[in-house]
Design a protein around this motif. Structure first.
Motif, PDB file in Angstrom:
ATOM      1  N   PRO A  58       0.976  -1.280  -0.055  1.00  0.00           N
ATOM      2  CA  PRO A  58      -0.087   0.167   0.028  1.00  0.00           C
ATOM      3  C   PRO A  58       0.819   1.380   0.010  1.00  0.00           C
ATOM      4  O   PRO A  58       1.927   1.448   0.524  1.00  0.00           O
ATOM      5  CB  PRO A  58      -0.751  -0.222   1.290  1.00  0.00           C
ATOM      6  CG  PRO A  58      -0.700  -1.620   1.590  1.00  0.00           C
ATOM      7  CD  PRO A  58       0.577  -2.097   1.237  1.00  0.00           C
ATOM      8  N   LEU A  59       0.420   2.402  -0.397  1.00  0.00           N
ATOM      9  CA  LEU A  59       0.985   3.546  -0.473  1.00  0.00           C
ATOM     10  C   LEU A  59       0.622   4.528   0.783  1.00  0.00           C
ATOM     11  O   LEU A  59      -0.864   4.762   0.796  1.00  0.00           O
ATOM     12  CB  LEU A  59       0.764   4.431  -1.647  1.00  0.00           C
ATOM     13  CG  LEU A  59       1.294   3.478  -2.941  1.00  0.00           C
ATOM     14  CD1 LEU A  59       0.680   4.259  -4.236  1.00  0.00           C
ATOM     15  CD2 LEU A  59       2.701   3.563  -3.114  1.00  0.00           C
ATOM     16  N   PRO A  60       1.068   5.284   1.424  1.00  0.00           N
ATOM     17  CA  PRO A  60       0.539   6.034   2.455  1.00  0.00           C
ATOM     18  C   PRO A  60       0.148   7.323   1.874  1.00  0.00           C
ATOM     19  O   PRO A  60       0.480   7.917   1.099  1.00  0.00           O
ATOM     20  CB  PRO A  60       1.816   6.369   3.225  1.00  0.00           C
ATOM     21  CG  PRO A  60       2.839   6.129   2.358  1.00  0.00           C
ATOM     22  CD  PRO A  60       2.730   5.055   1.435  1.00  0.00           C
ATOM     23  N   ILE A  61      -0.912   7.728   2.800  1.00  0.00           N
ATOM     24  CA  ILE A  61      -1.463   9.080   2.607  1.00  0.00           C
ATOM     25  C   ILE A  61      -1.140   9.938   3.552  1.00  0.00           C
ATOM     26  O   ILE A  61      -1.046   9.569   4.808  1.00  0.00           O
ATOM     27  CB  ILE A  61      -2.882   9.058   2.426  1.00  0.00           C
ATOM     28  CG1 ILE A  61      -3.471   8.085   1.354  1.00  0.00           C
ATOM     29  CG2 ILE A  61      -3.613  10.545   1.963  1.00  0.00           C
ATOM     30  CD1 ILE A  61      -4.827   7.857   1.437  1.00  0.00           C
ATOM     31  N   HIS A  62      -0.358  11.030   3.415  1.00  0.00           N
ATOM     32  CA  HIS A  62       0.024  12.055   4.492  1.00  0.00           C
ATOM     33  C   HIS A  62      -0.569  13.338   4.275  1.00  0.00           C
ATOM     34  O   HIS A  62      -0.881  13.906   2.955  1.00  0.00           O
ATOM     35  CB  HIS A  62       1.559  12.362   4.655  1.00  0.00           C
ATOM     36  CG  HIS A  62       2.236  11.073   5.028  1.00  0.00           C
ATOM     37  ND1 HIS A  62       2.681   9.936   4.116  1.00  0.00           N
ATOM     38  CD2 HIS A  62       2.823  10.765   6.199  1.00  0.00           C
ATOM     39  CE1 HIS A  62       3.301   9.198   4.778  1.00  0.00           C
ATOM     40  NE2 HIS A  62       3.295   9.472   6.145  1.00  0.00           N
ATOM     41  N   ILE A  63      -1.038  14.053   5.156  1.00  0.00           N
ATOM     42  CA  ILE A  63      -0.998  15.713   5.186  1.00  0.00           C
ATOM     43  C   ILE A  63       0.196  16.175   5.601  1.00  0.00           C
ATOM     44  O   ILE A  63       0.750  15.892   6.520  1.00  0.00           O
ATOM     45  CB  ILE A  63      -2.185  15.986   6.143  1.00  0.00           C
ATOM     46  CG1 ILE A  63      -3.567  15.443   5.686  1.00  0.00           C
ATOM     47  CG2 ILE A  63      -2.475  17.601   6.330  1.00  0.00           C
ATOM     48  CD1 ILE A  63      -4.810  15.619   6.608  1.00  0.00           C
ATOM     49  N   VAL A  64       0.593  17.091   4.678  1.00  0.00           N
ATOM     50  CA  VAL A  64       1.884  17.839   5.042  1.00  0.00           C
ATOM     51  C   VAL A  64       1.828  19.134   5.166  1.00  0.00           C
ATOM     52  O   VAL A  64       0.719  19.771   4.447  1.00  0.00           O
ATOM     53  CB  VAL A  64       2.765  17.453   3.627  1.00  0.00           C
ATOM     54  CG1 VAL A  64       3.986  18.111   3.907  1.00  0.00           C
ATOM     55  CG2 VAL A  64       3.110  15.934   3.461  1.00  0.00           C
ATOM     56  N   HIS A  65       2.397  19.814   5.897  1.00  0.00           N
ATOM     57  CA  HIS A  65       2.387  21.233   6.314  1.00  0.00           C
ATOM     58  C   HIS A  65       3.615  21.661   6.505  1.00  0.00           C
ATOM     59  O   HIS A  65       4.642  20.953   7.111  1.00  0.00           O
ATOM     60  CB  HIS A  65       1.412  21.720   7.144  1.00  0.00           C
ATOM     61  CG  HIS A  65       1.700  20.900   8.851  1.00  0.00           C
ATOM     62  ND1 HIS A  65       2.121  21.659   9.776  1.00  0.00           N
ATOM     63  CD2 HIS A  65       1.458  19.855   9.212  1.00  0.00           C
ATOM     64  CE1 HIS A  65       2.366  21.195  10.758  1.00  0.00           C
ATOM     65  NE2 HIS A  65       1.856  19.907  10.476  1.00  0.00           N
ATOM     66  N   ARG A  66       4.006  23.110   6.608  1.00  0.00           N
ATOM     67  CA  ARG A  66       5.291  23.809   6.961  1.00  0.00           C
ATOM     68  C   ARG A  66       5.451  23.517   8.408  1.00  0.00           C
ATOM     69  O   ARG A  66       4.843  23.753   9.287  1.00  0.00           O
ATOM     70  CB  ARG A  66       5.250  24.956   6.573  1.00  0.00           C
ATOM     71  CG  ARG A  66       5.348  25.424   5.134  1.00  0.00           C
ATOM     72  CD  ARG A  66       5.418  26.958   4.772  1.00  0.00           C
ATOM     73  NE  ARG A  66       4.305  27.644   5.212  1.00  0.00           N
ATOM     74  CZ  ARG A  66       4.311  28.408   6.558  1.00  0.00           C
ATOM     75  NH1 ARG A  66       5.587  28.353   7.257  1.00  0.00           N
ATOM     76  NH2 ARG A  66       3.416  29.008   6.931  1.00  0.00           N
ATOM     77  N   GLU A  67       6.810  23.048   8.767  1.00  0.00           N
ATOM     78  CA  GLU A  67       7.197  23.039  10.069  1.00  0.00           C
ATOM     79  C   GLU A  67       7.442  24.413  10.666  1.00  0.00           C
ATOM     80  O   GLU A  67       8.223  25.227   9.957  1.00  0.00           O
ATOM     81  CB  GLU A  67       8.645  22.324  10.238  1.00  0.00           C
ATOM     82  CG  GLU A  67       9.084  22.108  11.709  1.00  0.00           C
ATOM     83  CD  GLU A  67      10.137  20.945  11.965  1.00  0.00           C
ATOM     84  OE1 GLU A  67      10.323  20.594  12.833  1.00  0.00           O
ATOM     85  OE2 GLU A  67      10.364  20.215  10.887  1.00  0.00           O
ATOM     86  N   SER A  68       6.866  24.689  11.681  1.00  0.00           N
ATOM     87  CA  SER A  68       6.786  25.791  12.318  1.00  0.00           C
ATOM     88  C   SER A  68       6.610  25.979  13.654  1.00  0.00           C
ATOM     89  O   SER A  68       5.909  24.978  14.437  1.00  0.00           O
ATOM     90  CB  SER A  68       5.560  26.704  11.872  1.00  0.00           C
ATOM     91  OG  SER A  68       5.281  28.047  12.267  1.00  0.00           O
TER      92      SER A  68
END
Length: 299
Positions: free
Chosen positions: A264-274
């Motif tokens: 399976p391929l993972p699904i991620h929510i990505v955002h800027r590290e802050s």
């Protein structure tokens, strides 16, 4: 001039691609923008922009500085929001990106629910089947499918999907069901690709990996088109499980070679590290994480 002000002006020029556009965005006069950029270049001792009568182009050194300046200005804005009150209602502009079909099926319903909940936020949704550079294109939140490269971004896993083969029951009744990957060479293949007239599909089995090179009868540049061709009974196509889950559930499409599916391929929510999280970003991520993790098609 204040250094943060100079960075803010430079980011506006870089984003707008012109001094006039930056002036309109910031509510400044064009000469004031010109003076600010000249002051910043003098302070740094580096040429940040190449100017012509019609265009403004960021230099190589300017591009590196622009990436850092965007991050710094964004973090200062987020710090201002945080000190103003962590419980303050989300407000401002939010930019979100996701693959086209995933965005339509899963992200857009979340955006609609979010906008209905927070009336002071506006959203720009970039649904594109390419990896968007979040810093360069000013994106706050991205949905990524597949392994993530090393980066300075934060990622939250929300589910996973599989690469699946499918065809209409009518096609399989007329042409037979493949028993192993090599059998696909005797079938009509529909491929969603714009890269090559031939495709190589990889499979996993108990005795190891297997790759089959195929000559598609139909090449299309969108997943929607591949789905419609398969529904019409033309042949077998390969897509991600979420893209055809509803049609498989309804019986319009049937999975082929499920025992040979790859990992399976993972699904991620990505955002800027802050250090600080803008209220609009935090609240949207919380909503989207909850919705995607609860969706049975992404488990």
């Amino acid at each position: 001039m204040d250094r943060l002000h100079l960075m803010t002006v430079f980011v506006a020029v870089g984003d707008e691609g012109s001094f006039a556009g930056a002036a309109r965005r910031l509510g400044m006069s064009p000469p004031a923008v010109t003076r600010a950029i000249a002051s910043l270049e003098a302070r740094l001792g580096v040429k940040l922009l190449q100017r012509t009568t019609r265009h403004v182009r960021v230099t190589d050194a300017g591009q590196r500085y622009l990436d850092d300046a965007r991050r710094i200005v964004a973090e200062v804005d987020e710090a201002d929001e945080a000190v103003a009150g962590i419980n303050a209602a989300p407000r401002g502009q939010l930019t979100v990106t996701a693959p086209v079909l995933f965005g339509k099926l899963f992200v857009m319903p979340g955006i609609v629910a979010y906008l209905q909940r927070y009336p002071q936020v506006t959203v720009s949704a970039l649904f594109l089947d390419r990896v968007v550079n979040m810093l360069e294109e000013g994106v706050d939140v991205a949905v990524r499918i597949g392994p993530l490269p090393d980066s300075s971004m934060r990622a939250i896993k929300v589910g996973e999907v599989r690469r699946v083969l499918c065809a209409s029951p009518g096609y399989l009744a007329a042409h037979g069901i493949p028993a192993q990957p090599a059998d696909l060479q005797a079938h009509t293949i529909i491929a969603a690709t714009n890269v090559s007239p031939s495709v190589e599909w990889k499979f996993e089995a108990a005795d190891g990996a297997e790759a089959v090179r195929l000559q598609p009868r139909l090449l299309v540049t969108s997943n929607d088109s591949a789905i419609e061709a398969a529904r019409g009974g033309l042949g077998i196509t390969r897509l991600l499980s979420y893209q055809v889950a509803g049609l498989v559930q309804s019986g319009e499409l049937q999975l082929v070679l499920p025992a040979y599916e790859s990992a399976p391929l993972p699904i991620h929510i990505v955002h800027r590290e802050s250090k600080y999280g803008a209220a609009r970003v935090r609240s949207f991520i919380d909503l989207l994480v909850e919705r995607l993790r609860a969706d049975m098609h992404l488990a």
